[in-house]
Design a protein around this motif. Structure first.
Motif, short mmCIF file in Angstrom:
data_model
loop_
_atom_site.label_atom_id
_atom_site.label_comp_id
_atom_site.label_asym_id
_atom_site.label_seq_id
_atom_site.Cartn_x
_atom_site.Cartn_y
_atom_site.Cartn_z
N GLN A 174 15.90 86.04 40.88
CA GLN A 174 15.88 85.32 39.60
C GLN A 174 16.43 83.89 39.77
O GLN A 174 15.88 82.93 39.23
CB GLN A 174 16.69 86.08 38.54
CG GLN A 174 16.70 85.42 37.18
CD GLN A 174 15.31 85.36 36.55
OE1 GLN A 174 14.46 86.20 36.79
NE2 GLN A 174 15.10 84.34 35.74
N THR A 202 22.95 90.96 43.42
CA THR A 202 21.90 91.93 43.71
C THR A 202 20.65 91.17 44.15
O THR A 202 20.54 89.95 43.94
CB THR A 202 21.57 92.79 42.48
OG1 THR A 202 21.03 91.94 41.47
CG2 THR A 202 22.81 93.51 41.96
N TYR A 203 19.72 91.88 44.73
CA TYR A 203 18.47 91.24 45.15
C TYR A 203 17.74 90.67 43.93
O TYR A 203 17.19 89.56 43.99
CB TYR A 203 17.59 92.26 45.89
CG TYR A 203 16.23 91.72 46.26
CD1 TYR A 203 16.11 90.70 47.19
CD2 TYR A 203 15.08 92.22 45.68
CE1 TYR A 203 14.87 90.19 47.54
CE2 TYR A 203 13.84 91.73 46.01
CZ TYR A 203 13.73 90.71 46.95
OH TYR A 203 12.51 90.22 47.28
N SER A 204 17.76 91.39 42.82
CA SER A 204 17.11 90.91 41.60
C SER A 204 17.75 89.63 41.09
O SER A 204 17.06 88.69 40.67
CB SER A 204 17.16 91.97 40.50
OG SER A 204 16.48 93.12 40.91
N GLN A 205 19.09 89.57 41.14
CA GLN A 205 19.78 88.35 40.71
C GLN A 205 19.42 87.18 41.62
O GLN A 205 19.19 86.06 41.16
CB GLN A 205 21.30 88.57 40.71
CG GLN A 205 21.77 89.51 39.63
CD GLN A 205 23.22 89.93 39.82
OE1 GLN A 205 23.73 89.98 40.94
NE2 GLN A 205 23.88 90.25 38.71
#
Length: 130
Positions: free
Chosen positions: A40, A34-37
């Motif tokens: 991060q 995901t974009y968040s992963q």
């Protein structure tokens, strides 16, 4: 057109369509991050290289442990670029202009339809001439 030629064209078209379906299924089954992963991983210094083709295509990136992954970027990905810049990630931005091979792959459905149309027109003209 004789029956053997029609069978040859039919099976050729069938193989091309099956190949295209396989490519689509394979593309969709590849689950990326995901974009968040991704963000991060960038912020924790795990990402070594990122290749961005366009905002509408997934970013391909390599981790420092040697593995690689993909993630979709939002239309405005300035935060990701800034985070990558701060963590000294090697960023490569490629031109999204379609290459000749990509244009050929994209045109295959139209070529298949053209082939079916040509077969039907030839079949109609041979049946009409009898």
């Amino acid at each position: 057109m004789d029956l053997n030629a029609e069978k040859y064209v039919f099976f050729t078209v069938l193989i091309v369509v099956a190949g295209l379906l396989f490519m689509v299924v394979k593309e969709r089954s590849h689950a990326g991050a995901t974009y968040s992963q991704f963000l991060q991983q960038v912020r924790t210094g795990q990402v070594s290289k990122a290749v961005i083709t366009s905002p509408h295509a997934p970013v391909a990136y390599s981790l420092k442990d040697g593995s690689s992954n993909t993630a979709m970027l939002p239309p405005d990905y300035r935060d990701a670029l800034e985070a990558m810049r701060q963590k000294m990630v090697h960023i490569e931005i490629k031109d999204a202009t379609p290459t000749g091979s990509r244009m050929l792959v994209n045109s295959i459905p139209f070529l298949v339809l053209l082939g079916f149309w040509a077969i039907m027109m030839l079949r109609q003209s041979t049946h009409g001439a009898k």
